[in-house]
Every structure is written in structure tokens, then in C-alpha cells.
Design an enzyme around this catalytic site. Structure first.
Site, PDB file in Angstrom:
ATOM      1  CG  HIS A  68      13.493   2.286  36.990  1.00 13.46           C
ATOM      2  ND1 HIS A  68      14.612   1.699  36.451  1.00 13.46           N
ATOM      3  CD2 HIS A  68      13.545   3.589  36.613  1.00 13.46           C
ATOM      4  CE1 HIS A  68      15.314   2.596  35.781  1.00 13.46           C
ATOM      5  NE2 HIS A  68      14.692   3.765  35.870  1.00 13.46           N
TER       6      HIS A  68
ATOM      7  CG  ASP B   1      13.373  -1.819  34.715  1.00 13.70           C
ATOM      8  OD1 ASP B   1      13.040  -1.023  35.613  1.00 13.70           O
ATOM      9  OD2 ASP B   1      13.013  -1.693  33.526  1.00 13.70           O
TER      10      ASP B   1
ATOM     11  CG  ASP C 112      18.087   5.271  34.090  1.00 17.14           C
ATOM     12  OD1 ASP C 112      17.179   5.443  34.936  1.00 17.14           O
ATOM     13  OD2 ASP C 112      17.864   5.044  32.896  1.00 17.14           O
TER      14      ASP C 112
ATOM     15  CD  GLU D 234      11.523   4.065  33.864  1.00 17.25           C
ATOM     16  OE1 GLU D 234      11.279   5.230  33.514  1.00 17.25           O
ATOM     17  OE2 GLU D 234      12.544   3.451  33.469  1.00 17.25           O
ATOM     18  CD  GLU D 235      15.369   2.208  31.834  1.00 19.49           C
ATOM     19  OE1 GLU D 235      14.877   2.802  30.859  1.00 19.49           O
ATOM     20  OE2 GLU D 235      16.209   2.732  32.582  1.00 19.49           O
TER      21      GLU D 235
ATOM     22  CD  GLU E 195      13.963   7.667  35.935  1.00 24.12           C
ATOM     23  OE1 GLU E 195      15.124   7.757  35.480  1.00 24.12           O
ATOM     24  OE2 GLU E 195      13.241   6.655  35.790  1.00 24.12           O
TER      25      GLU E 195
ATOM     26  CG  HIS F 228      19.201   4.373  28.526  1.00 27.92           C
ATOM     27  ND1 HIS F 228      18.014   4.487  27.834  1.00 27.92           N
ATOM     28  CD2 HIS F 228      18.846   4.244  29.824  1.00 27.92           C
ATOM     29  CE1 HIS F 228      16.995   4.440  28.684  1.00 27.92           C
ATOM     30  NE2 HIS F 228      17.493   4.294  29.899  1.00 27.92           N
TER      31      HIS F 228
END
Length: 392
Positions: A77, A79, A109, A141-142, A169, A363
Site C-alpha cells: 500500500h 498510504d 510500513d 489500506e490504513e 507488510e 505507526h
């Protein structure tokens, strides 16, 4: 110099460019997509967009190699999560090397994987691949794996059938064969405004919402008590959390509206809608009770997203492939986070998760990927180039 040694610096340069694009999920990713398209054009690699309905975001699919079945999909992803309010010690949108680590939002990530996949493109083309490698870059995705389903439909319907999918991932470059699913909901409670001293003249949406959130807390504790002791996941049970609450306008006004969001992360074999049916019944009963007092009051529940779990495959082709390329002889592994891997599996593709970095850094403020992880990822991609050239 080995292919991995030449691929690593190229990947680091690409990572710097990718991290510089602020692709926080609330924003568009089109600037990054356009840049990737220009990079692919420079190498003569065909590609196509799969945009959202508004045209403000897009997935990207590219194919390196012949237009035949049996290829490998590298999925990731574009984003990233927000940096708002996080105590970063360096610019989150600039890669900062320090002590063997590469700091920046998305380094782990999961722009590190995207950079490695793009870095492999010139080597793949130079090798004269006998089997194709497909790049599948998604959006949103997030916030619930919202972009990938349309992309997967195109891959399933319009590409020569790929043999397997590797979702990059962060797993420390170790093969992961299973993940929990995630289902997210928005609950809106409408009350009736009045002075807070005159509770007989109104109804507080906040007070009603608190009762519903309390029901979710009870359900969360029940799921923990009923956890399957044989579950390979950590935590073993399905988890339920309220992630965001917004309600009321002033301390002395009965709240007109309260909105809260929650998610349920369930392992394979657990039906999230069945788990939540007692909560939905509570919502229906409260909706009727509120409407009996004030017709415009009530409760609505909207499912925002549903990402299925990834179930471990017996003798899975994707897992075996990723283990071979990663040099991984470790035990079977599953993870608690969700990804588009379950969506690919649901569409009939053998799927595995394997990418650089640790989910522990995802994150976080000062998110980073270890330089050693990028080197391991480069070695993975170098072996992928060899595989494509041999056409196994």
C-alpha cells in the site's frame, strides 16, 4: 558485485523519493502514483491505474516480463498513517539515517517494500524474465484496505493468472501465513438538545452512546474469556476496541449527536457479524426507545470496511516460495494485524506476507526500518530476479 549489492543503494534512493510524498490516508496518493508511473515509463514497463470512484486516489498495477500465467504479484500500500501530535525527532517525510536505521514515516510500513520492488525492475528487465512479476500498489489500506478490492478484481479478471501473491507488510523478512481480519463500524447516536438541567425536555446522545460503548466493552471482555487456548495468534482472541469518539457541543447542553468508531479483529473461522449480533440488537432496541421520545432521535450503525482474515494454507505455494527467497526455515507464523492478503486469498490466490521491518515500529513516532532489513529485502528481490529469469 552481486545483484543484491547493486539493488540495495538503488532501493535506498527510491525510498527517499517515496517517503517525501505525504500520502497520509486522508490525502491523495496521485502525486506518488504519477512519479512511480514516470519511473516505470523510464524502464519501458507497462502499467495501468485502477482509480477510486472520485478519481482522487488510485491503485497501480505494473507487469515486468512476459504476458503469461504463473507470475508473482508483489503487493503493497502507498498510504501511511498520520504524524499529527507525535513527538518526532526528525522530519517524518525525509529519510534520516541514524545508527543503522532509516527513520521516516512509511520507511517500515511499507514504503521500504515498495522501494525494493521498484529497485528490482531494471534487474528484472535485464535478466530477460521467463515469468512475469506484477507490482500491485494500493491506496487506503490504513483505513480498512479500501482500495485493494478493485485492484484485485482487475488482477483476477484481466491478468494471466498469477501463481501467488507476496504482500510486503513488515515481518522482518520472515514468511507469515495468517492474519486476523478487521471489520470497522461507525455508530451515530442522535439525541435531542436541551439545557442540561432540564433532562426531561431532551435526551443526551452522549449518555446513550456511553451505554452502547459499555456493551462493546462487555463483549470485548467476553471474547477474551472465551479465547481458544490453541489459537496461534497474540492475543489469542478476537479483539474489539472503540478507537474514536466525538459528541456534544458544550458541557451544559444535552448532546444532539455522538459518533463513535470501533473495530473487531477476528481470527479465521470467527464470523464478526455473528459476534456482534447482540450489540446490533441493543442498537435496534435503543433506536426504538429514542424514537419513541423524539422522532428524529435514534441510532444508526454503518459498516465502514470488512477485510477478511488470511488463513494458513496447507502446503501453501506462496509461503514455500517466500521462505525459499527469504532463506527462512523458521516456524509457522501468524500476525494480529490485517492486510490485503486476506482479500487476495478470498479471490483465490495463494498468498503470504513477507516484508522488511518490524510491525513494532509501524505507526510510531520516529518510525524506522533497519538497514539490515533493507539488505535482506534486496537479497530476496535478487533471488526473485533469478527465479523470473529461469522461468521455473
Amino acid at each position: 558485485m552481486s545483484s543484491a549489492q547493486t539493488l540495495t543503494p538503488r532501493a535506498l534512493e527510491l525510498l527517499e523519493r517515496l517517503v517525501a510524498f505525504d500520502t497520509t490516508s486522508r490525502l491523495s496518493n496521485l502525486e506518488l502514483i504519477s512519479w512511480v508511473e514516470a519511473y516505470l515509463d523510464g524502464h519501458g514497463a507497462p502499467h495501468r491505474r485502477v482509480p477510486n470512484a472520485e478519481g482522487t486516489k488510485s491503485n497501480l498495477i505494473a507487469t515486468i516480463g512476459p504476458d503469461i500465467p504463473g507470475g508473482v504479484v508483489l503487493s503493497g500500500h502507498t498510504d501511511v498513517v498520520p504524524v499529527d501530535g507525535q513527538p518526532w525527532t526528525s522530519d517524518p517525510f525525509k529519510v534520516t539515517p541514524r545508527d543503522g536505521r532509516l527513520y521516516g514515516r512509511g520507511t517500515c510500513d511499507m514504503k521500504g517494500f515498495l522501494a525494493l520492488a521498484l529497485a528490482a525492475v531494471p534487474d528484472l528487465l535485464a535478466a530477460g524474465p521467463q515469468k512475469p512479476v506484477h507490482l500491485a500498489f494500493s491506496y487506503d489500506e490504513e483505513v480498512g484496505c479500501l482500495g485493494a478490492p478493485d485492484m484485485i478484481k482487475v488482477i483476477a479478471a484481466e491478468l494471466p493468472r498469477p501463481a501467488l501473491v507476496v504482500v510486503g507488510e513488515p515481518t522482518n523478512m520472515e514468511a507469515v501465513s495468517g492474519h486476523k481480519g478487521i471489520t470497522t463500524f461507525k455508530v451515530t447516536v442522535n439525541g435531542h438538545e436541551a439545557h442540561s438541567s432540564q433532562t426531561q425536555l431532551g435526551v443526551s446522545a452522549n449518555m446513550a452512546a456511553i451505554r452502547l460503548m459499555g456493551r462493546l466493552c462487555d463483549l470485548s471482555e467476553q471474547l477474551e474469556r472465551e479465547a481458544d487456548p490453541a489459537s496461534p495468534f497474540t492475543p489469542k482472541h478476537a479483539t474489539l476496541t472503540v478507537g474514536q469518539v466525538n459528541g456534544g457541543t458544550a458541557v451544559n447542553i444535552l448532546a444532539r449527536e455522538c459518533v463513535f468508531f470501533f473495530d473487531l479483529r477476528a481470527p479465521p473461522g470467527v464470523d464478526p457479524m455473528a459476534v456482534l449480533e447482540p450489540f446490533f440488537e441493543d442498537c435496534r432496541q435503543m433506536d426504538a426507545a429514542l424514537k419513541a421520545q423524539f422522532p428524529r432521535a435514534g441510532v444508526s450503525v454503518v459498516r465502514r470496511s470488512h477485510t477478511p482474515p488470511l488463513a494458513p494454507e496447507k502446503d501453501g505455494a506462496a509461503e514455500a516460495f517466500a521462505r525459499r527467497l527469504a532463506g527462512d526455515n523458521g516456524p509457522a507464523r501468524v500476525v494480529a494485524f490485517a492486510a490485503e492478503a486476506g482479500q487476495f486469498q478470498e479471490a483465490g490466490f495463494s498468498t503470504v506476507i513477507c516484508g522488511p521491518g518490524s510491525i513494532d515500529q509501524a505507526h510510531q513516532p520516529d518510525e524506522f526500518v533497519e538497514m539490515s532489513q533493507m539488505e535482506r529485502g534486496a537479497a530476496f528481490m535478487a533471488r526473485l530476479v533469478d527465479w523470473a529469469a529461469r522461468g521455473e
